[in-house]
Design a protein around this motif. Structure first.
Motif, PDB file in Angstrom:
ATOM      1  N   ALA A 218      33.035  43.705  13.033  1.00 10.99           N
ATOM      2  CA  ALA A 218      34.281  43.053  13.436  1.00 10.99           C
ATOM      3  C   ALA A 218      34.183  42.336  14.780  1.00 10.99           C
ATOM      4  CB  ALA A 218      35.415  44.060  13.439  1.00 10.99           C
ATOM      5  N   SER A 219      33.612  42.982  15.784  1.00  6.01           N
ATOM      6  CA  SER A 219      33.613  42.345  17.107  1.00  6.01           C
ATOM      7  C   SER A 219      32.290  41.631  17.406  1.00  6.01           C
ATOM      8  CB  SER A 219      33.859  43.411  18.168  1.00  6.01           C
ATOM      9  OG  SER A 219      32.862  44.410  18.058  1.00  6.01           O
ATOM     10  N   TRP A 220      31.293  41.802  16.545  1.00  6.62           N
ATOM     11  CA  TRP A 220      29.976  41.239  16.846  1.00  6.62           C
ATOM     12  C   TRP A 220      29.997  39.730  16.998  1.00  6.62           C
ATOM     13  CZ3 TRP A 220      24.997  43.410  14.248  1.00  6.62           C
ATOM     14  CH2 TRP A 220      24.820  44.747  14.656  1.00  6.62           C
ATOM     15  N   THR A 221      30.725  39.081  16.088  1.00  4.44           N
ATOM     16  CA  THR A 221      30.625  37.627  16.054  1.00  4.44           C
ATOM     17  C   THR A 221      31.616  36.958  16.987  1.00  4.44           C
ATOM     18  OG1 THR A 221      32.114  37.622  14.185  1.00  4.44           O
ATOM     19  CG2 THR A 221      29.763  37.548  13.698  1.00  4.44           C
ATOM     20  N   ALA A 222      32.523  37.752  17.591  1.00  2.00           N
ATOM     21  CA  ALA A 222      33.524  37.146  18.470  1.00  2.00           C
ATOM     22  C   ALA A 222      32.891  36.785  19.808  1.00  2.00           C
ATOM     23  CB  ALA A 222      34.688  38.107  18.665  1.00  2.00           C
ATOM     24  N   GLY A 223      33.270  35.674  20.354  1.00  2.00           N
ATOM     25  CA  GLY A 223      32.863  35.308  21.704  1.00  2.00           C
ATOM     26  C   GLY A 223      31.402  34.962  21.874  1.00  2.00           C
ATOM     27  N   LEU A 224      30.712  34.636  20.755  1.00  2.00           N
ATOM     28  CA  LEU A 224      29.298  34.312  20.872  1.00  2.00           C
ATOM     29  C   LEU A 224      29.050  32.810  20.842  1.00  2.00           C
ATOM     30  CD1 LEU A 224      27.512  36.964  18.692  1.00  2.00           C
ATOM     31  CD2 LEU A 224      27.236  36.559  21.123  1.00  2.00           C
ATOM     32  N   ALA A 225      30.140  32.058  20.628  1.00  3.35           N
ATOM     33  CA  ALA A 225      29.971  30.633  20.398  1.00  3.35           C
ATOM     34  C   ALA A 225      29.261  29.951  21.570  1.00  3.35           C
ATOM     35  CB  ALA A 225      31.327  29.981  20.147  1.00  3.35           C
ATOM     36  N   ASP A 226      29.402  30.502  22.771  1.00  3.58           N
ATOM     37  CA  ASP A 226      28.844  29.824  23.944  1.00  3.58           C
ATOM     38  C   ASP A 226      27.389  30.204  24.200  1.00  3.58           C
ATOM     39  OD1 ASP A 226      31.462  28.948  24.227  1.00  3.58           O
ATOM     40  OD2 ASP A 226      31.975  30.757  25.351  1.00  3.58           O
ATOM     41  N   ASP A 227      27.034  31.417  23.834  1.00  2.00           N
ATOM     42  CA  ASP A 227      25.674  31.874  24.116  1.00  2.00           C
ATOM     43  C   ASP A 227      24.806  31.643  22.889  1.00  2.00           C
ATOM     44  OD1 ASP A 227      23.386  33.069  24.993  1.00  2.00           O
ATOM     45  OD2 ASP A 227      24.417  34.768  25.918  1.00  2.00           O
ATOM     46  N   TRP A 228      24.163  30.491  22.843  1.00  3.60           N
ATOM     47  CA  TRP A 228      23.493  30.007  21.649  1.00  3.60           C
ATOM     48  C   TRP A 228      22.374  30.944  21.202  1.00  3.60           C
ATOM     49  CZ3 TRP A 228      18.923  27.655  19.857  1.00  3.60           C
ATOM     50  CH2 TRP A 228      19.075  26.812  18.754  1.00  3.60           C
ATOM     51  N   LEU A 229      21.515  31.348  22.145  1.00  4.58           N
ATOM     52  CA  LEU A 229      20.352  32.151  21.792  1.00  4.58           C
ATOM     53  C   LEU A 229      20.766  33.549  21.347  1.00  4.58           C
ATOM     54  CD1 LEU A 229      17.572  31.068  21.696  1.00  4.58           C
ATOM     55  CD2 LEU A 229      17.041  32.260  23.828  1.00  4.58           C
ATOM     56  N   LEU A 230      21.750  34.119  22.048  1.00  6.33           N
ATOM     57  CA  LEU A 230      22.253  35.439  21.650  1.00  6.33           C
ATOM     58  C   LEU A 230      22.863  35.352  20.256  1.00  6.33           C
ATOM     59  CD1 LEU A 230      22.650  38.360  22.546  1.00  6.33           C
ATOM     60  CD2 LEU A 230      24.892  37.712  23.439  1.00  6.33           C
ATOM     61  N   ALA A 231      23.547  34.230  19.997  1.00  6.56           N
ATOM     62  CA  ALA A 231      24.151  34.045  18.680  1.00  6.56           C
ATOM     63  C   ALA A 231      23.077  34.055  17.595  1.00  6.56           C
ATOM     64  CB  ALA A 231      24.945  32.730  18.642  1.00  6.56           C
ATOM     65  N   VAL A 232      21.926  33.441  17.873  1.00  2.92           N
ATOM     66  CA  VAL A 232      20.826  33.441  16.901  1.00  2.92           C
ATOM     67  C   VAL A 232      20.409  34.872  16.579  1.00  2.92           C
ATOM     68  CG1 VAL A 232      18.378  32.902  16.601  1.00  2.92           C
ATOM     69  CG2 VAL A 232      19.941  31.152  17.458  1.00  2.92           C
ATOM     70  N   LEU A 233      20.231  35.679  17.627  1.00  5.43           N
ATOM     71  CA  LEU A 233      19.768  37.052  17.410  1.00  5.43           C
ATOM     72  C   LEU A 233      20.808  37.888  16.677  1.00  5.43           C
ATOM     73  CD1 LEU A 233      17.929  37.722  20.794  1.00  5.43           C
ATOM     74  CD2 LEU A 233      16.953  37.220  18.541  1.00  5.43           C
ATOM     75  N   VAL A 234      22.077  37.724  17.059  1.00  6.42           N
ATOM     76  CA  VAL A 234      23.124  38.505  16.399  1.00  6.42           C
ATOM     77  C   VAL A 234      23.239  38.121  14.928  1.00  6.42           C
ATOM     78  CG1 VAL A 234      25.621  38.869  16.276  1.00  6.42           C
ATOM     79  CG2 VAL A 234      24.454  38.996  18.475  1.00  6.42           C
ATOM     80  N   MET A 235      23.160  36.824  14.644  1.00  7.01           N
ATOM     81  CA  MET A 235      23.264  36.396  13.251  1.00  7.01           C
ATOM     82  C   MET A 235      22.064  36.898  12.447  1.00  7.01           C
ATOM     83  SD  MET A 235      26.081  34.950  12.701  1.00  7.01           S
ATOM     84  CE  MET A 235      25.973  33.968  11.215  1.00  7.01           C
ATOM     85  N   ALA A 236      20.877  36.924  13.060  1.00  6.19           N
ATOM     86  CA  ALA A 236      19.702  37.444  12.358  1.00  6.19           C
ATOM     87  C   ALA A 236      19.897  38.925  12.042  1.00  6.19           C
ATOM     88  CB  ALA A 236      18.446  37.233  13.202  1.00  6.19           C
ATOM     89  N   ALA A 237      20.400  39.679  13.032  1.00  9.01           N
ATOM     90  CA  ALA A 237      20.635  41.107  12.817  1.00  9.01           C
ATOM     91  C   ALA A 237      21.706  41.323  11.751  1.00  9.01           C
ATOM     92  CB  ALA A 237      21.047  41.770  14.130  1.00  9.01           C
TER      93      ALA A 237
END
Lengths: 317, 228
Positions: A218-237
Motif C-alpha cells: 500500500a505505501s511502497w509506491t507512494a511518493g516515489l515519483a521523484d526518486d527515479w532510481l529508488l523507484a526502479v528498485l522498488v518496482m523490481a522488488a
C-alpha cells in the motif's frame, strides 16, 4: 499408516472442523488473502496443465536426436534461437518451467533450455498485445519490453554457458524419458508426475504471493515519483513479490500512473523472469542449489536489461 | 506421498476446478473467459488421475520418466490446500477490505470512446472515474452507478474492482458518496445509487469523483462482481 489413510483422515477432520475454519477465516484481512490465494491458483493451474501437456509430449514423442537436429550445434548460437522460440508458447511463466525441465531431460543444453524458460513467458504475442492495450499511445513500451526480456533471457543463457555448473541442477532432471514401450503411457505418466510435483510448488508460491501482496505494498509506491532510481528498485522488488501473471502485469503497471515510465518497464521485465511463485517452482523442479544461484542472478540481469532497454527506447522518464 | 494419494488429490483438485467453473463461483477470482480453460484443465487432471489409477490397479505402471517417482517430497500435499479452501470456505470476491488497503488508482483518459452524451447517465464505476478524468462527466450531471459500499480515507465510497486476469491484479475504482443514508449501511452492502456529481476525480481525492446521492436501493450482489 500410509498417506492414503492420512489423506482420508485430513478430509474428515476438515469437514468436522469446518465451522471453526470458517470462523478463523472470517477476519477481513484473512478473507482478502484467501481470495487472492485462490485467484492465483485458479488463474495459474490451467496454464500449468498446458505446460505439463507440452512437457509430457516432449518426453514421449520428441527424441533427443530430433531436438539436436532442430537446434544449431553451437550452444552460443542456439541461445538466441531458444529466445525467439519463446514466441511460440503463448502461456505464462508457470507453463514454461515443466517444459524447460523436459527439454533438459531430452538432452537440450541447459543454457538453451534456461533461455527458453525465461523468454517464453515474456516474449509471446499474447503478452505483447496485452502490453500494447494497457499502454495506449506508448508503443515504445511494447518494443522496450520485448527487447529487455529477450536480452535478459539471452544474457542468462550465455552466462550459464560460461559459469553454470551441471551439478547445480538436480540429477533427476537430466534423466531422459524411457525409450520404447507405449508412448501414450509415457506421455500420461510424465504429464501427471510434472503436474503433481509442480502443482504443489505453485501452491506455495501462490500462498507467499497472496500474503505479501495483500500485506505489503500500500505505501511502497507512494511518493516515489521523484526518486527515479529508488523507484526502479522498488518496482523490481514489487514484481518479485506480487507474482503477477505475465499477461496481466501490464495492466497493473499502467494503473501506477504516478510512477515514471522506465521503473514500470523494469517491473514488466523482472516479473516474468523472477517472482516468488516462479522461484518456488524452479527450486522444486531443478533443485534448491539451482534456484539459489539462478534467481538472484536473473534478478540483477533483468533489472539491468530492463533499465538499458528503457533508457534506449523511452529515454529517462 | 504414495501414488494412490497423489491420484486422489489430483482428482479432487480437478473436480474442484470444474465445479467452480460450472456453478459460477469462479467469477469471484478470475475473468468470465476463464471458464472453458478451467473446465479443460480440471478435466485433464481428472483424466490423468483416473488413467494412472486404472494402470496402477492393472499393475501396468510405466517406470517414472525420471526414475524418482517415489520421492516427490512433501509438495503434493500442498495441492490439498486450494481444494480445502475452495470446498470449505470458497472465499468471497474482493470487497471493502481490499479497497481500504489499496493504493490509489487512476486510469489514463479513455481514447477512441465517443464523448458521453448529455443527460442522465448510468455507468460502471470504473467508467465514471475515467469519464471524470477525461472531463466529460461535469459537475451537476445526473449519474447512476452500482457497486459495494466501502470506507476509504474516512470517506464512504461506492466501489468496484476491475481485473485483467485474476483478483491478484485487481484495481479499485471508487466514487465518494454522501446523503440518502449511505453512512448508515454496513460496508460490503451492494447498492444502486442515483445522484448528482458534485466533485471531479483528482489526485488529492484518490481519483474519486463525488456523488450526492438522492436515490439508494440495496441490491443483491451480482454474479460477476468485477468490471473489466
Amino acid at each position: 499408516m500410509n498417506s492414503l489413510y492420512a489423506f482420508a483422515a485430513l478430509l474428515v477432520l476438515a469437514l468436522v472442523a469446518r465451522p471453526w475454519i470458517v470462523d478463523a477465516l472470517a477476519a477481513p484481512v484473512v478473507r482478502t488473502v484467501a481470495t487472492v490465494f485462490v485467484a492465483i491458483c485458479v488463474q495459474a493451474l490451467p496454464f500449468l496443465v498446458l505446460g505439463v501437456l507440452v512437457s509430457g509430449a516432449i518426453a514421449a514423442f520428441v527424441s533427443p536426436a530430433a531436438l539436436r537436429r532442430v537446434l544449431p550445434n553451437r550452444t552460443g548460437a542456439a541461445v538466441p534461437v531458444a529466445g525467439l522460440a519463446g514466441l511460440a508458447l503463448p502461456g505464462c511463466e508457470c507453463a514454461s518451467v515443466p517444459v524447460a525441465r523436459r527439454l533438459i531431460g531430452q538432452g537440450v543444453p541447459e543454457a538453451v533450455a534456461l533461455t527458453f524458460l525465461l523468454a517464453a513467458p515474456a516474449v509471446n504475442p499474447v503478452v505483447l498485445v496485452a502490453t500494447a492495450v494497457a499502454f495506449p499511445g506508448e508503443p515504445g513500451m511494447v518494443v522496450a519490453r520485448a527487447a529487455g526480456s529477450l536480452a535478459t533471457a539471452c544474457v542468462m543463457g550465455w552466462l550459464w554457458q560460461r559459469a553454470g555448473r551441471a551439478e547445480w541442477i538436480a540429477a533427476r532432471v537430466r534423466t531422459p524419458a524411457p525409450q520404447g514401450g507405449n508412448r501414450w503411457a509415457v506421455f500420461a505418466e510424465s504429464a501427471r508426475h510434472d503436474l503433481v510435483s509442480a502443482g504443489g510448488l505453485l501452491v506455495v508460491g501462490a500462498l507467499v504471493a497472496s500474503c505479501l501482496s495483500v500485506l505489503v505494498p500500500a505505501s511502497w509506491t507512494a511518493g516515489l515519483a521523484d526518486d527515479w532510481l529508488l523507484a526502479v528498485l522498488v518496482m523490481a522488488a514489487l514484481a518479485v513479490v506480487l507474482a503477477l501473471c505475465s499477461e496481466a502485469d501490464a495492466f497493473v503497471a499502467a494503473s501506477l500512473s504516478a510512477m515514471p515510465l522506465v521503473p514500470r518497464l523494469v517491473f514488466l521485465v523482472v516479473g516474468p523472469a523472477v517472482d516468488v511463485k516462479l522461484v518456488a517452482l524452479q527450486a522444486g523442479t531443478f533443485g534448491r542449489a539451482f534456484a539459489a544461484r539462478f534467481a538472484p542472478a536473473t534478478f540483477v540481469v533483468a533489472v539491468l536489461c530492463g533499465l538499458a532497454a528503457g533508457v534506449l527506447v523511452l529515454g529517462v522518464r | 506421498m504414495r501414488r494412490e494419494t497423489q491420484h486422489a488429490v489430483l482428482f479432487l483438485l480437478g473436480a474442484a476446478l470444474v465445479r467452480i467453473a460450472v456453478d459460477d463461483t469462479f467469477l469471484r477470482y478470475v475473468r468470465p473467459a476463464q471458464r472453458w480453460w478451467l473446465i479443460g484443465a480440471g478435466g485433464v487432471m481428472v483424466v490423468l488421475a483416473v488413467v494412472a489409477t486404472v494402470r496402477d490397479v492393472r499393475g501396468r505402471a510405466v517406470p517414472a520418466a525420471d526414475g524418482h517417482d517415489h520421492r516427490t517430497g512433501p509438495s503434493p500435499w500442498l495441492l490439498v490446500l486450494p481444494v480445502l479452501v475452495i470446498a470449505l470456505v470458497a472465499p468471497p470476491a474482493l470487497g471493502a477490505d481490499a479497497i481500504a488497503r489499496h493504493t490509489p488508482t487512476a486510469t489514463a483518459a479513455a481514447v477512441d470512446v465517443p464523448r458521453l452524451p448529455p443527460g442522465p447517465a448510468e455507468l460502471g464505476v470504473a467508467e465514471a472515474v475515467a469519464r471524470s478524468i477525461d472531463g466529460s462527466l461535469g459537475d451537476g450531471r445526473d449519474l447512476t452507478v452500482t457497486g459495494f459500499l466501502a470506507h476509504r480515507d474516512g470517506d464512504v465510497v461506492v466501489a468496484r474492482m476491475t481485473i485483467a486476469c485474476c483478483a491478484a491484479d485487481a484495481r479499485p475504482y471508487t466514487l465518494r458518496v454522501t446523503g440518502a443514508g449511505v453512512a448508515q449501511l454496513p460496508v460490503d452492502t451492494w447498492v444502486r445509487v442515483r445522484g448528482t456529481v458534485v466533485a471531479q476525480a483528482a489526485k488529492d481525492n484518490r481519483w474519486s469523483p463525488g456523488l450526492d446521492v438522492t436515490d439508494l436501493t440495496v441490491v443483491p450482489a451480482p454474479d460477476d462482481p468485477y468490471e473489466y
